[in-house]
Write an enzyme that holds these catalytic residues in place. Structure first.
Site, PDB file in Angstrom:
ATOM      1  N   GLU A   1       6.606   8.467  -7.662  1.00  0.00           N
ATOM      2  CA  GLU A   1       5.532   9.135  -6.988  1.00  0.00           C
ATOM      3  C   GLU A   1       5.339  10.474  -7.072  1.00  0.00           C
ATOM      4  O   GLU A   1       4.053  11.160  -6.852  1.00  0.00           O
ATOM      5  CB  GLU A   1       5.952   8.981  -5.350  1.00  0.00           C
ATOM      6  CG  GLU A   1       5.997   7.697  -4.747  1.00  0.00           C
ATOM      7  CD  GLU A   1       6.643   7.436  -3.543  1.00  0.00           C
ATOM      8  OE1 GLU A   1       6.319   6.418  -2.685  1.00  0.00           O
ATOM      9  OE2 GLU A   1       7.281   8.503  -3.024  1.00  0.00           O
TER      10      GLU A   1
ATOM     11  N   ASP B   1       1.360  -2.445  -1.162  1.00  0.00           N
ATOM     12  CA  ASP B   1       1.562  -3.856  -0.578  1.00  0.00           C
ATOM     13  C   ASP B   1       1.094  -4.187   1.034  1.00  0.00           C
ATOM     14  O   ASP B   1       0.573  -3.199   1.270  1.00  0.00           O
ATOM     15  CB  ASP B   1       3.045  -4.362  -0.930  1.00  0.00           C
ATOM     16  CG  ASP B   1       3.960  -3.227   0.054  1.00  0.00           C
ATOM     17  OD1 ASP B   1       3.894  -3.509   1.313  1.00  0.00           O
ATOM     18  OD2 ASP B   1       4.300  -2.101  -0.396  1.00  0.00           O
TER      19      ASP B   1
END
Length: 252
Positions: A13, A217
């Site tokens: 990230e 997701d």
């Protein structure tokens, strides 16, 4: 000049952000590597918080107490649970709630004990800058989603994000989580594992806080599939583009 902390939970990230620091220096504290340097004329500290609320809270306290940061930005990924929030979209947090907070019968479900509230707001000014940075950043990588598995261009959302020490990946868990929060008047757009803890520490210290999450997701049975690939191919370049715009727009 107000020192800014840029926090992520996972290495992928943060990928690309560290390369933007000028004259970076590393200091290890509490088992974490804190990188200090300059970015677009701002004093910046980059760090990986690790995963979960305790790790995030510990990291945030260290940033404030040991490094003197005066503003905090969190960037990472989350599961989408709000209506119309799809994979590849980006959510800028307006506020955070802990979906696993339940101190009943002493306190109402979701209420933070002795705080008299369930949600903690993000800083309005920082969040407004971040929202504009997201829109500009995604425009700057406009064709990127065509080179990935994403079928549609990303949308930008603002709203509540729920945090808890659970990787939510079961549709029944999502339904239960969402129904419980909605029954208490809360409608989260996304779910993750750190933001509410950072928000609470920043609230305690009076530190402005903003957060952005790319939806990796839908917090369902497929949540673990190709997670690393998504972070590398989509979330990481989005984070770099967004934070770069944020740094340009941020006042010193």
């Amino acid at each position: 000049m107000a020192k800014l902390a840029i926090v992520s939970a996972l290495l992928d990230e943060q990928k690309g952000l560290l390369d933007q620091l000028q004259q970076p220096t590393k200091r290890i504290r509490a088992g974490r590597s804190f990188w200090s340097g300059q970015w677009a004329g701002h004093d910046v500290v980059l760090v990986l918080s690790k995963v979960g609320k305790v790790a995030a809270a510990s990291t945030t306290v260290t940033l404030i107490e040991a490094f003197g940061v005066e503003r905090v930005l969190f960037t990472g990924v989350a599961g989408g649970i709000g209506e119309g929030v799809k994979v590849g979209d980006v959510v800028v947090a307006d506020a955070f709630i802990q979906h696993d907070m339940d101190s009943g019968p002493l306190f109402p479900r979701y209420e933070i004990p002795l705080y008299g509230r369930s949600t903690l707001d993000c800083d309005a000014s920082l969040s407004a800058i971040l929202f504009e940075a997201v829109k500009l950043g995604l425009t700057g990588v406009g064709d990127h989603f065509h080179r990935t598995s994403l079928l549609e261009a990303p949308n930008v959302h603002r709203g509540l994000i729920a945090s808890g020490d659970q990787f939510v990946c079961d549709p029944s868990d999502v339904d239960c989580l969402r129904a419980g929060l909605q029954s208490a008047g809360h409608a989260p757009l996304a779910v993750e594992m750190e933001g509410a803890a950072v928000a609470q520490v920043c609230y305690d210290y009076g530190i402005p806080f903003a957060a952005v999450r790319t939806i990796s997701d839908r917090a369902d049975a497929q949540a673990h599939m190709d997670f690393s690939a998504f972070v590398q191919q989509v979330a990481s370049p989005y984070a770099l583009a967004i934070v770069s715009q944020f740094m340009k727009k941020l006042q010193k």
